[in-house]
Scaffold this active site. Structure first.
Site, PDB file in Angstrom:
ATOM      1  N   SER A 143      18.961  23.333  63.373  1.00 15.09           N
ATOM      2  CA  SER A 143      19.217  22.845  61.940  1.00 15.09           C
ATOM      3  C   SER A 143      19.685  24.474  61.326  1.00 15.09           C
ATOM      4  CB  SER A 143      18.207  23.208  61.226  1.00 15.09           C
ATOM      5  OG  SER A 143      17.617  22.985  59.848  1.00 15.09           O
ATOM      6  N   TYR A 156       8.440  24.383  61.262  1.00 17.01           N
ATOM      7  CA  TYR A 156       9.312  23.444  61.265  1.00 17.01           C
ATOM      8  C   TYR A 156      11.057  24.689  61.707  1.00 17.01           C
ATOM      9  CZ  TYR A 156      14.005  21.065  60.701  1.00 17.01           C
ATOM     10  OH  TYR A 156      15.011  20.027  60.562  1.00 17.01           O
TER      11      TYR A 156
HETATM   12  N1  LIG Z   1      17.449  16.125  57.200  1.00 17.99           N
HETATM   13  C1  LIG Z   1      17.639  16.717  57.658  1.00 17.99           C
HETATM   14  O1  LIG Z   1      18.435  17.890  55.600  1.00 17.99           O
HETATM   15  C2  LIG Z   1      18.208  17.558  58.568  1.00 17.99           C
HETATM   16  C3  LIG Z   1      18.352  18.903  58.371  1.00 17.99           C
HETATM   17  C4  LIG Z   1      18.954  19.918  59.259  1.00 17.99           C
HETATM   18  C5  LIG Z   1      18.546  19.130  60.929  1.00 17.99           C
HETATM   19  N2  LIG Z   1      18.201  18.586  60.482  1.00 17.99           N
HETATM   20  C6  LIG Z   1      17.747  17.456  62.098  1.00 17.99           C
HETATM   21  O2  LIG Z   1      18.000  16.507  62.778  1.00 17.99           O
HETATM   22  C7  LIG Z   1      17.728  15.739  63.267  1.00 17.99           C
HETATM   23  C8  LIG Z   1      17.486  14.501  62.439  1.00 17.99           C
HETATM   24  O3  LIG Z   1      16.505  13.740  61.229  1.00 17.99           O
HETATM   25  P1  LIG Z   1      16.893  12.844  60.321  1.00 17.99           P
HETATM   26  O4  LIG Z   1      17.213  13.504  59.724  1.00 17.99           O
HETATM   27  O5  LIG Z   1      18.475  12.365  60.770  1.00 17.99           O
HETATM   28  O6  LIG Z   1      16.257  12.356  59.871  1.00 17.99           O
HETATM   29  P2  LIG Z   1      15.250  10.956  61.093  1.00 17.99           P
HETATM   30  O7  LIG Z   1      13.418  10.954  60.627  1.00 17.99           O
HETATM   31  O8  LIG Z   1      15.793   9.721  60.309  1.00 17.99           O
HETATM   32  O9  LIG Z   1      16.243  10.828  62.224  1.00 17.99           O
HETATM   33  C9  LIG Z   1      14.287  11.370  63.192  1.00 17.99           C
HETATM   34  C10 LIG Z   1      13.948  10.190  63.775  1.00 17.99           C
HETATM   35  O10 LIG Z   1      13.724  10.556  65.429  1.00 17.99           O
HETATM   36  C11 LIG Z   1      13.038   9.667  65.526  1.00 17.99           C
HETATM   37  N3  LIG Z   1      11.512   9.986  66.701  1.00 17.99           N
HETATM   38  C12 LIG Z   1      10.594  10.734  65.519  1.00 17.99           C
HETATM   39  N4  LIG Z   1       9.424  11.321  66.642  1.00 17.99           N
HETATM   40  C13 LIG Z   1      10.146  10.756  67.951  1.00 17.99           C
HETATM   41  C14 LIG Z   1       9.105  10.270  69.180  1.00 17.99           C
HETATM   42  N5  LIG Z   1       7.932  11.420  69.537  1.00 17.99           N
HETATM   43  N6  LIG Z   1      10.285  10.444  69.470  1.00 17.99           N
HETATM   44  C15 LIG Z   1      11.115   9.637  69.662  1.00 17.99           C
HETATM   45  N7  LIG Z   1      11.618   9.260  68.099  1.00 17.99           N
HETATM   46  C16 LIG Z   1      10.884  10.286  67.724  1.00 17.99           C
HETATM   47  C17 LIG Z   1      12.121   8.996  63.952  1.00 17.99           C
HETATM   48  O11 LIG Z   1      11.462   7.582  64.583  1.00 17.99           O
HETATM   49  C18 LIG Z   1      13.681   9.250  63.688  1.00 17.99           C
HETATM   50  O12 LIG Z   1      14.204   8.223  63.907  1.00 17.99           O
HETATM   51  C19 LIG Z   1      16.144  16.346  63.130  1.00 17.99           C
HETATM   52  O13 LIG Z   1      15.836  17.020  64.447  1.00 17.99           O
HETATM   53  C20 LIG Z   1      15.878  16.778  62.041  1.00 17.99           C
HETATM   54  O14 LIG Z   1      15.108  18.147  62.176  1.00 17.99           O
HETATM   55  C21 LIG Z   1      17.875  17.219  59.707  1.00 17.99           C
END
Ligand SMILES: NC(=O)c1ccc[n+]([C@@H]2O[C@H](COP(=O)([O-])OP(=O)(O)OC[C@H]3O[C@@H](n4cnc5c(N)ncnc54)[C@H](O)[C@@H]3O)[C@@H](O)[C@H]2O)c1
Length: 279
Positions: A143, A156
């Site tokens: 991230s 985080y």
């Molecule tokens: N949202 C943001 O602004 C952002 C920014 C930078 C990085 N990220 C990273 O991007 C990635 C995706 O995040 P997102 O924003 O799409 O969120 P999201 O919650 O939509 O997607 C994450 C998915 O992981 C699943 N998950 C959570 N715990 C789990 C487990 N123990 N086993 C299996 N699946 C599990 C959730 O149910 C979800 O479907 C993450 O690693 C997040 O940290 C997000």
């Protein structure tokens, strides 16, 4: 010929947000896709859209048994795996350390680091032999929070920094057969990122921040002012995951729409240089 023709890709946390966008894009680029996801509700909702060609596997990334069962399901269906994409994650509710009850600091740490870090490492271990057999690749999700403060709370940002370091180490350990890279997104529209149980915030989502406020804040920071969707990030994952990538390993690609490339002098009211150019 599409970029991922003939590839078999496992996407961890592909039930929503970034991982789902990556899955949709990979399918459109010719890949056979398996989604590993902890939420049965999300998987049920995806059945009709994705159809029987996509393997929807319910599992928790922190469970070796679940990952091993998924490995078997992939071997049974395709006999091989060419790429592993890690995109599962949870966030910490951005609660400052001083406001976390001291007796909950350890459980908050364990929860964040188990899902956001250990889950990636366990999956790398469980699928390594398949990836080696296919000269495959790993793409993990860090991230912008790993590069600058305030992209989340302490747990985080620390977990995302750990992913950055893990990518470097794994690239060395898995070379030359398997390439290992990371992607570090900035903000993501349509994210469902959930808060931690340890603070009773698992019912809270990052997307609960009002969209307009998020969009406004983003516009102020980023040089490219449209909040990116998961599909906007997906082509970078596709290149790194694909056999076309013969030159990148051990790198994390920072995709922050220029938000860290800040206006320095002009935002401090210092513009126009120190004089008038001659001529
Ligand atoms: N949202 C943001 O602004 C952002 C920014 C930078 C990085 N990220 C990273 O991007 C990635 C995706 O995040 P997102 O924003 O799409 O969120 P999201 O919650 O939509 O997607 C994450 C998915 O992981 C699943 N998950 C959570 N715990 C789990 C487990 N123990 N086993 C299996 N699946 C599990 C959730 O149910 C979800 O479907 C993450 O690693 C997040 O940290 C997000």
């Amino acid at each position: 010929m599409q970029m991922l023709d003939g590839d078999v890709v496992l996407i961890l946390g592909g039930g929503s947000g970034l991982g789902l966008g990556v899955a949709r894009h990979f399918i459109s680029e010719g890949a056979s896709v398996a989604i590993f996801e902890v939420s049965q509700t999300k998987l049920d909702a995806l059945k009709a859209e994705l159809g029987p060609d996509v393997l929807l596997f319910k599992g928790d990334v922190t469970s070796v048994d679940d990952l091993t069962a998924c490995r078997q399901a992939i071997v049974d269906r395709w006999g091989r795996l060419t790429s592993l994409v890690g995109s599962q994650g949870i966030f910490d509710g951005q609660v400052p350390l001083r406001d976390v009850p001291v007796e909950r600091v350890s459980s908050l740490f364990d929860e964040l680091f188990h899902v956001n870090v250990l889950g990636y490492l366990l999956a790398c271990r469980v699928f390594l032999d398949l990836l080696e057999a296919s000269d495959g690749s790993v793409v993990l999700t860090s991230s912008v929070a790993a590069y600058a403060a305030d992209g989340g709370g302490l747990m985080y940002t620390a977990s995302k920094g750990a992913v950055l370091s893990a990518v470097r180490q794994l690239a060395i350990e898995f070379a030359p057969r398997v390439r290992v890279n990371g992607v570090a997104p900035g903000a993501i529209a349509d994210s469902q990122l959930q808060g931690p149980k340890a603070l009773g915030l698992d019912g809270v989502k990052q997307s609960d921040i009002p969209k307009e406020a998020m969009q406004e804040g983003f516009k102020r920071l980023a040089l490219m002012p449209t909040l990116p969707t998961p599909l906007d990030y997906a082509p970078v994952y596709a290149f790194l995951a694909s056999r076309h990538n013969k030159v990148v390993t051990g790198q994390t690609v920072l995709l922050e729409q220029g938000s860290l490339n800040r206006h320095m002098l002009s935002s401090a009211g210092v513009s126009g240089g120190i004089g008038t150019p001659l001529g």
